[in-house]
Design an enzyme around this catalytic site. Structure first.
Site, mmCIF file in Angstrom:
data_model
loop_
_atom_site.group_PDB
_atom_site.id
_atom_site.type_symbol
_atom_site.label_atom_id
_atom_site.label_comp_id
_atom_site.label_asym_id
_atom_site.label_seq_id
_atom_site.Cartn_x
_atom_site.Cartn_y
_atom_site.Cartn_z
ATOM 1 N N TYR A 136 -31.028 -22.079 -11.263
ATOM 2 C CA TYR A 136 -30.395 -21.216 -10.268
ATOM 3 C C TYR A 136 -31.142 -19.886 -10.284
ATOM 4 O O TYR A 136 -30.938 -19.038 -11.142
ATOM 5 C CB TYR A 136 -28.911 -21.027 -10.596
ATOM 6 C CG TYR A 136 -28.174 -20.073 -9.687
ATOM 7 C CD1 TYR A 136 -28.396 -20.083 -8.310
ATOM 8 C CD2 TYR A 136 -27.248 -19.174 -10.193
ATOM 9 C CE1 TYR A 136 -27.723 -19.224 -7.469
ATOM 10 C CE2 TYR A 136 -26.557 -18.300 -9.365
ATOM 11 C CZ TYR A 136 -26.803 -18.329 -8.003
ATOM 12 O OH TYR A 136 -26.132 -17.464 -7.160
ATOM 13 N N HIS A 192 -23.231 -24.322 0.212
ATOM 14 C CA HIS A 192 -24.418 -25.156 0.127
ATOM 15 C C HIS A 192 -24.000 -26.613 0.278
ATOM 16 O O HIS A 192 -22.844 -26.969 0.019
ATOM 17 C CB HIS A 192 -25.107 -25.014 -1.231
ATOM 18 C CG HIS A 192 -25.654 -23.658 -1.525
ATOM 19 N ND1 HIS A 192 -27.006 -23.407 -1.614
ATOM 20 C CD2 HIS A 192 -25.041 -22.486 -1.792
ATOM 21 C CE1 HIS A 192 -27.211 -22.134 -1.913
ATOM 22 N NE2 HIS A 192 -26.023 -21.554 -2.027
ATOM 23 N N ASP A 230 -31.021 -24.251 -6.630
ATOM 24 C CA ASP A 230 -31.008 -23.199 -5.624
ATOM 25 C C ASP A 230 -32.095 -22.195 -5.992
ATOM 26 O O ASP A 230 -31.932 -21.406 -6.917
ATOM 27 C CB ASP A 230 -29.627 -22.549 -5.610
ATOM 28 C CG ASP A 230 -29.519 -21.379 -4.647
ATOM 29 O OD1 ASP A 230 -30.514 -21.080 -3.957
ATOM 30 O OD2 ASP A 230 -28.441 -20.762 -4.593
#
EC number: 3.1.11.2
Length: 251
Positions: A105, A242, A144
């Site tokens: 992330y 998302h 991400d």
């Protein structure tokens, strides 16, 4: 082998919005999640006895965090890139026989770009980390990455140029990572596919009109390209701002 990655933007909330139903339906070998936003003991996730769970919690409560759920036993597990890094729970690395899996992330530069300098420095360390792993065996990194790499990767690229997630600096870091021996698996298979996004603002009607960004990725070592069978975006799946993405590889 089937892999899935999903920024759940708060796992407890996502569980209440169908996470387990999707998890069971997708029947993946490995599922990576980002932005879990919880601490140890705050959730008991029942995923079946065949899955092992590996969690990296941020020290700050309700912030960041990553986890990997796998039914393939790893040879080793590592949390973070280095011992003295900022404890934000951003990386879990699992070593398997044929490859390393890195669930990540990436830090956001923030709307006012106040964290851009930190973000760029972090990106350099991350690239070095992936290259160290890649020297030992191939790497699959997913999660991400908080950047839309190309103009095709977001709807309103003209209006967003220079904004967080679409600055020249962030995009250049992504380019340099790929040039170092890695491949954006989705764009490798679908170089010209438009309207393929993984994140949408919570503003009314934005997701319905598909005004989005593709900022979630499966990045693989170039030598794994012949093993890539498919890459997908499950844009119809709700539960977070998302959507999940998937990768199928012959490993």
């Amino acid at each position: 082998m089937k892999l899935v990655s999903w920024n759940v933007n708060g796992l407890r909330s996502c569980v209440n919005k169908g996470f387990v139903d999707y998890f069971e339906a997708t029947d993946a070998d490995i599922v990576c999640v980002q932005e879990t936003k919880l601490q140890d003991g705050q959730i008991k996730l029942e995923l079946g006895d065949s899955y092992s769970q590996y969690w990296n919690y941020a020290v700050k409560k309700g912030y960041s965090g990553t986890a990997v759920f796998t039914r393939i036993k790893p040879l080793s597990v590592r949390y973070g890139m280095e011992e003295d890094e900022e404890p934000e729970g951003r990386i879990v690395t699992l070593e398997f026989d044929a490859f390393y899996l890195v669930n990540v992330y990436t830090p956001n530069a923030r709307r006012d770009l106040s964290r851009l300098e930190y973000r760029l420095e972090w990106e350099e360390r991350f690239k070095s980390y992936l290259l160290q792993l890649d020297a030992l065996k191939p790497v699959i990194a997913c999660g991400d990455l908080n950047v839309a790499h190309r103009e095709i990767d977001l709807k309103n690229w003209r209006g967003n140029r220079g904004n967080s997630g679409f600055t020249d600096e962030e995009r250049d870091k992504m380019t340099r990572l790929l040039d170092a021996g890695f491949v954006d698996t989705f764009r490798h298979l679908y170089p010209d596919r438009t309207d393929a996004y993984t994140w949408w603002s919570n503003m009314p009607g934005v997701r319905e009109r598909n005004v989005g960004w593709r900022i979630d990725y499966f990045i693989a070592s170039s030598r794994l390209v012949p093993s890539v069978i498919d890459a997908r975006i499950d844009a119809e799946i709700r539960g977070s701002d998302h959507c999940p993405i998937g990768l199928t590889v012959a490993i």
